[in-house]
Design a protein around this motif. Structure first.
Motif, PDB file in Angstrom:
ATOM      1  N   VAL A 176       0.836  -1.207   0.000  1.00 12.43           N
ATOM      2  CA  VAL A 176       0.000   0.000   0.000  1.00 12.43           C
ATOM      3  C   VAL A 176       0.867   1.251   0.000  1.00 12.43           C
ATOM      4  N   LYS A 177       1.909   1.250   0.830  1.00 12.51           N
ATOM      5  CA  LYS A 177       2.781   2.432   0.911  1.00 12.51           C
ATOM      6  C   LYS A 177       3.517   2.653  -0.401  1.00 12.51           C
ATOM      7  N   SER A 178       3.900   1.563  -1.066  1.00 11.69           N
ATOM      8  CA  SER A 178       4.590   1.689  -2.350  1.00 11.69           C
ATOM      9  C   SER A 178       3.670   2.269  -3.420  1.00 11.69           C
ATOM     10  N   LEU A 179       2.435   1.783  -3.472  1.00 12.13           N
ATOM     11  CA  LEU A 179       1.465   2.308  -4.431  1.00 12.13           C
ATOM     12  C   LEU A 179       1.203   3.789  -4.180  1.00 12.13           C
ATOM     13  N   LEU A 180       1.104   4.147  -2.902  1.00 17.09           N
ATOM     14  CA  LEU A 180       0.884   5.549  -2.533  1.00 17.09           C
ATOM     15  C   LEU A 180       2.064   6.412  -2.974  1.00 17.09           C
ATOM     16  N   GLY A 181       3.285   5.925  -2.727  1.00 18.19           N
ATOM     17  CA  GLY A 181       4.476   6.678  -3.102  1.00 18.19           C
ATOM     18  C   GLY A 181       4.619   6.847  -4.605  1.00 18.19           C
ATOM     19  N   ALA A 182       4.039   5.896  -5.362  1.00 14.38           N
ATOM     20  CA  ALA A 182       4.085   5.978  -6.823  1.00 14.38           C
ATOM     21  C   ALA A 182       2.917   6.773  -7.392  1.00 14.38           C
ATOM     22  N   ALA A 183       2.135   7.410  -6.514  1.00 12.83           N
ATOM     23  CA  ALA A 183       0.979   8.228  -6.911  1.00 12.83           C
ATOM     24  C   ALA A 183      -0.090   7.412  -7.633  1.00 12.83           C
ATOM     25  N   ARG A 184      -0.149   6.110  -7.337  1.00 11.07           N
ATOM     26  CA  ARG A 184      -1.197   5.254  -7.915  1.00 11.07           C
ATOM     27  C   ARG A 184      -2.345   5.202  -6.899  1.00 11.07           C
ATOM     28  N   TYR A 185      -3.030   6.349  -6.763  1.00 12.09           N
ATOM     29  CA  TYR A 185      -3.974   6.530  -5.661  1.00 12.09           C
ATOM     30  C   TYR A 185      -5.195   5.632  -5.774  1.00 12.09           C
ATOM     31  N   ALA A 186      -5.766   5.523  -6.959  1.00 12.70           N
ATOM     32  CA  ALA A 186      -6.957   4.685  -7.121  1.00 12.70           C
ATOM     33  C   ALA A 186      -6.633   3.230  -6.789  1.00 12.70           C
ATOM     34  N   TYR A 214      -7.523  11.120   0.240  1.00  6.16           N
ATOM     35  CA  TYR A 214      -7.393  12.584   0.244  1.00  6.16           C
ATOM     36  C   TYR A 214      -6.839  13.082  -1.096  1.00  6.16           C
ATOM     37  N   ARG A 215      -5.780  12.426  -1.580  1.00  6.28           N
ATOM     38  CA  ARG A 215      -5.165  12.824  -2.848  1.00  6.28           C
ATOM     39  C   ARG A 215      -6.126  12.644  -4.030  1.00  6.28           C
ATOM     40  N   GLU A 216      -6.958  11.615  -3.953  1.00  2.00           N
ATOM     41  CA  GLU A 216      -7.851  11.284  -5.057  1.00  2.00           C
ATOM     42  C   GLU A 216      -9.207  11.954  -4.913  1.00  2.00           C
ATOM     43  N   SER A 217      -9.422  12.687  -3.805  1.00  2.00           N
ATOM     44  CA  SER A 217     -10.739  13.268  -3.488  1.00  2.00           C
ATOM     45  C   SER A 217     -11.809  12.183  -3.527  1.00  2.00           C
ATOM     46  N   SER A 218     -11.491  11.060  -2.922  1.00  2.00           N
ATOM     47  CA  SER A 218     -12.394   9.904  -2.954  1.00  2.00           C
ATOM     48  C   SER A 218     -13.511  10.054  -1.928  1.00  2.00           C
ATOM     49  N   PRO A 219     -14.728   9.657  -2.281  1.00  2.00           N
ATOM     50  CA  PRO A 219     -15.826   9.689  -1.310  1.00  2.00           C
ATOM     51  C   PRO A 219     -15.643   8.685  -0.172  1.00  2.00           C
ATOM     52  N   TYR A 220     -14.656   7.796  -0.314  1.00  2.00           N
ATOM     53  CA  TYR A 220     -14.372   6.847   0.762  1.00  2.00           C
ATOM     54  C   TYR A 220     -13.616   7.486   1.921  1.00  2.00           C
TER      55      TYR A 220
END
Length: 336
Positions: free
Chosen positions: A193-203, A275-281
């Motif tokens: 999860v942290k790796s995906l976040l760091g790669a800006a793969r937010y969805a 937060y980065r993706e402005s997700s309703p979740y």
């Protein structure tokens, strides 16, 4: 140059055998093998720092531990030269030890080198034998072997994350997830999860994290509708109203078990991705983390969710006093 020329003239088989013999000999002077105890050395020789004579830098030569010298010799022989399975497992565990030692000194490049060499010694070896019916046999040797495999891959994933190599993080984390029970994969899940976040793969971070949280029985609605958000905020408010600010900050634990911390890291990553993706979740995950923290202990990772929860107390319910209260709680957690 003369030494190098002589070395280069040694046939490959003899050269590999020489490295292997030196590594095994030096290994007997350490505690790398649990049953290899040299009482006269008081177990300290494996941490002995030696000068790295290969350094060409004019500054102080880079120190090496005897353990790192041992593994360098074994790795120079290479896994292809070692055919005995028990020896390959033995040398993999030596690399695991050396990798951990390097990581403790924040030398993540050296740590990754050792972890990857350890993994290479175990290449093509199944993580655990089966009983013929698809179930894993859980005898002591098999459990120890699986632990070695898992820790090598965890170390490689963590070191890759520290070095900014998300592709390797994902590869090593996925290997763990595919080979161990879910409960044993939480470190890998958090790193993934942290790796995906760091790669800006937010969805992808959100989707991956939510799948993990649902396996952990987190109550996150499948559809983030306005009604679901409002209902979840009310339910969470009913729980949080039972605690004063001081009671919540006093829940902060100086030490929290690894399972809980890894879960909180996963949730923290999902909150940031939302937060980065402005997700309703975002409010739904934040509420889930607030409730989990109150039930299982508060730590630094809880602060992000507390801030988000306070924001939505204002945004959804126009409760400015509660919003400020949760912001203050988050600051106290980070400052204490």
């Amino acid at each position: 140059l003369i030494q190098q020329h002589v070395y280069d003239t040694i046939p490959d088989e003899e050269r590999y055998q020489l490295h292997l013999d030196i590594g095994i000999y030096l290994g007997t002077m350490t505690l790398l093998d649990a049953d290899t105890l040299k009482s006269s050395l008081d177990g300290g020789v494996d941490q002995l720092y030696l000068s790295d004579a290969s350094s060409t830098d004019d500054s102080v030569a880079k120190p090496s531990t005897l353990v790192s010298i041992v593994t360098d010799q074994i790795n120079a022989a290479g896994p292809s030269f070692v055919t005995d399975e028990s020896q390959r497992i033995r040398f993999a565990s030596w690399n695991l030890h050396a990798g951990k030692d390097a990581a403790e000194h924040s030398n993540f490049r050296a740590a990754l080198f050792n972890y990857e060499n350890g993994i290479a010694f175990l290449a093509d070896m199944p993580w655990g034998p089966g009983d013929g019916d698809g179930d894993v046999v859980d005898d002591e040797d098999s459990a120890g072997f699986r632990t070695c495999c898992r820790e090598l891959h965890e170390g490689a994933a963590f070191s890759s994350l520290a070095l900014g190599e998300p592709g390797k993080v994902e590869r090593y984390a996925r290997t763990i997830i595919e080979n161990v029970p879910f409960e044993d994969s939480l470190v890998a899940q958090a790193l993934h999860v942290k790796s995906l976040l760091g790669a800006a793969r937010y969805a992808e971070t959100i989707a991956t994290g939510l799948a993990v949280l649902r396996l952990l029985k987190f109550d996150v609605p499948s559809a983030p509708t306005p009604m679901a958000v409002y209902r979840t905020m009310i339910e969470t408010g009913n729980v949080t109203s039972k605690y004063t600010s001081d009671q919540i900050t006093n829940l902060k634990q100086t030490s929290i078990n690894a399972r809980k911390r890894n879960i909180l890291k996963i949730v923290d990553g999902v909150v940031l991705a939302c937060y980065r993706e402005s997700s309703p979740y975002l409010p739904l995950v934040a509420c889930a983390m607030v409730k989990y923290s109150l039930q299982n202990g508060v730590c630094e990772e809880s602060a992000t969710a507390f801030v988000v929860y306070g924001y939505f107390k204002i945004f959804v319910q126009e409760n400015f006093e509660e919003g400020r209260r949760w912001g203050d709680i988050a600051l106290k957690i980070l400052d204490s």
